[in-house]
Design an enzyme around this catalytic site. Structure first.
Site, PDB file in Angstrom:
ATOM      1  N   ASP A  82     -34.084  40.748  19.316  1.00 27.49           N
ATOM      2  CA  ASP A  82     -34.084  41.800  20.336  1.00 27.49           C
ATOM      3  C   ASP A  82     -34.804  41.370  21.599  1.00 27.49           C
ATOM      4  O   ASP A  82     -35.605  40.440  21.606  1.00 27.49           O
ATOM      5  CB  ASP A  82     -34.724  43.076  19.790  1.00 27.49           C
ATOM      6  CG  ASP A  82     -36.180  42.883  19.367  1.00 27.49           C
ATOM      7  OD1 ASP A  82     -36.495  41.819  18.793  1.00 27.49           O
ATOM      8  OD2 ASP A  82     -37.005  43.784  19.606  1.00 27.49           O
ATOM      9  N   GLU A 175     -38.529  43.005  16.959  1.00 27.18           N
ATOM     10  CA  GLU A 175     -39.920  42.596  17.125  1.00 27.18           C
ATOM     11  C   GLU A 175     -40.593  43.417  18.214  1.00 27.18           C
ATOM     12  O   GLU A 175     -41.800  43.689  18.142  1.00 27.18           O
ATOM     13  CB  GLU A 175     -39.971  41.102  17.482  1.00 27.18           C
ATOM     14  CG  GLU A 175     -41.374  40.504  17.549  1.00 27.18           C
ATOM     15  CD  GLU A 175     -42.012  40.575  18.929  1.00 27.18           C
ATOM     16  OE1 GLU A 175     -43.212  40.283  19.047  1.00 27.18           O
ATOM     17  OE2 GLU A 175     -41.297  40.942  19.890  1.00 27.18           O
TER      18      GLU A 175
END
Length: 416
Positions: A82, A175
């Site tokens: 991400d 994350e």
């Protein structure tokens, strides 16, 4: 495939994390992360990795088998899929041949990467730099890591004369919102002995310290009353919350601290005179100081209960992740030493920095997989001014390769 081409291909997939979905337990929080994971899985298969496993939550793992018979510790490398939610526009990456001065990202919109604001640009004069058009993040956090890892794997499979043990890789979702992918990751079934994330900063930076981190939710319950008859009856929860905030230690906030100085961060305040909720982040590098910070908040809440009544205040404190240094001591320090040697072999001076933030390795280390943090080479994470020098990206891949070689060499030498 060449490393720059890989990286730019990854940036075309929008993988911005979705905090709303993440808060509801949806993993991955955005469809782009699964799309990127599928592309990586395809490339891993083309390179020749085995045991490729893409789970529904977008956690992707794979194995490069050893090409030596010695019993070598299994090293692993991690990157996250991400990008931050600060900017959610599609990335339009471009390569700039940097000759010094400012870099115009968008002439039409007047967006410029200024050397006066980012003086480290001077270090990359005469090099190629990857930027955006100024309307989005670049996504080098953490797609540069993915490109570096796959480039190393490709190098190893194309050059079988490079001796290595088993190498494991993993790519984790979300994350950027509480290390959710790492928290969902099964370390025990992964089978690695130690690992590294690539989730930091400029060339040479190396992290094996970060926050002990947690959060507090404090609820203030007042008593509503009409102002015409409020005297002696009205208990304003908003004012109670403001009084609580005023009792926090002066100067111990993010805007006043740096280095290893901890803080309380007032993140959110919502409510009305009847009920108000205050959300705080708690951060400290020292485990004992972190515990003292939590204890201070509980004692402050207890004192407010004495003043306003037990029903007037409630507090919940949650731990988010530990300082990775807690898990890299004594016999568990060897991943640090291997990485430092890999830096030196590549002519890179290690710059040891305490990370004022979290990364997946903090959670992985706490779960039993020692995991320091290697640079990707990028600058200005979470900003439209994020940029990535090509030479630094290649250096990150070279460090990974050297870590793998050193791991095998040390074991072979020991056995001899």
């Amino acid at each position: 495939m060449e490393i720059v081409e890989r990286f730019i291909n990854y940036t075309t997939i929008n993988t911005a994390t979705n905090n709303k979905n993440g808060a509801q337990g949806i993993l991955p929080s955005s469809s782009g992360q699964f799309e990127l994971a599928k592309l990586i899985a395809k490339e891993l298969a083309e390179i020749g990795l085995i045991e490729i496993d893409l789970q529904k939550n977008a956690i992707l793992t794979a194995t490069l088998p050893a090409n030596i018979n010695e019993d070598v510790p299994i090293v692993s490398f991690f990157a996250h899929l991400d990008t931050s939610e600060e900017q959610t526009a599609d990335t339009k990456a471009k390569i700039v041949n940097y000759e010094g001065g400012d870099i115009i990202l968008s002439k039409d919109q007047g967006i410029t990467l200024k050397q006066s604001d980012f003086p480290e640009l001077k270090n990359y004069q005469g090099q190629q730099i990857i930027t955006t058009d100024g309307t989005s993040l670049l996504g080098a956090d953490d797609k540069a890591a993915i490109a570096a890892i796959l480039n190393t794997l490709q190098t190893l499979t194309e050059n079988p004369e490079i001796k290595h043990g088993t190498v494991k890789v993993a790519f984790l979702p979300d994350e950027e919102q509480g290390l959710l992918g790492a928290k969902a990751f099964d370390v025990s079934s992964f089978g690695a002995n130690f690992g590294y994330t690539l989730d930091c900063c400029g060339i040479g930076d190396f992290v094996y310290e970060n926050w002990n981190a947690g959060s507090a939710v404090i609820t203030f319950t007042g008593q509503s009353a009409h102002p015409m008859s409020a005297k002696g009856k009205l208990k304003n929860s908003l004012l109670m919350a403001h009084k609580f905030i005023s009792m926090l230690p002066g100067g111990e906030a993010p805007e006043y601290t740096d280095g290893r100085e901890g803080y309380y961060w007032v993140k959110q305040l919502n409510g009305n005179s009847a009920q108000t909720t205050l959300k705080l982040d708690i951060r400290d590098f020292s485990k004992s100081n972190y515990a003292q910070r939590k204890d201070f908040l509980c004692k402050l809440a207890n004192n407010f209960a004495l003043l306003w009544g037990k029903q007037s205040i409630g507090i919940t404190i949650s731990d988010s992740y530990e300082n990775v240094a807690n898990s890299l001591k004594g016999d568990a320090r060897f991943p640090i030493d291997i990485a430092l040697e890999a830096y030196r072999r590549n002519g890179i001076k290690p710059n040891l920095i305490p990370m004022r933030g979290g990364y997946d390795g903090a959670v992985l280390s706490e779960k039993g997989l020692p995991c320091p943090n290697i640079f990707t080479g990028a600058h200005n994470f979470h900003s439209i001014y994020e940029y990535l020098p090509v030479s630094s990206l290649k250096a990150a891949s070279n460090v990974i390769l050297e870590v793998i070689k050193i791991t095998s060499e040390k074991t072979i030498q020991t056995n001899e």
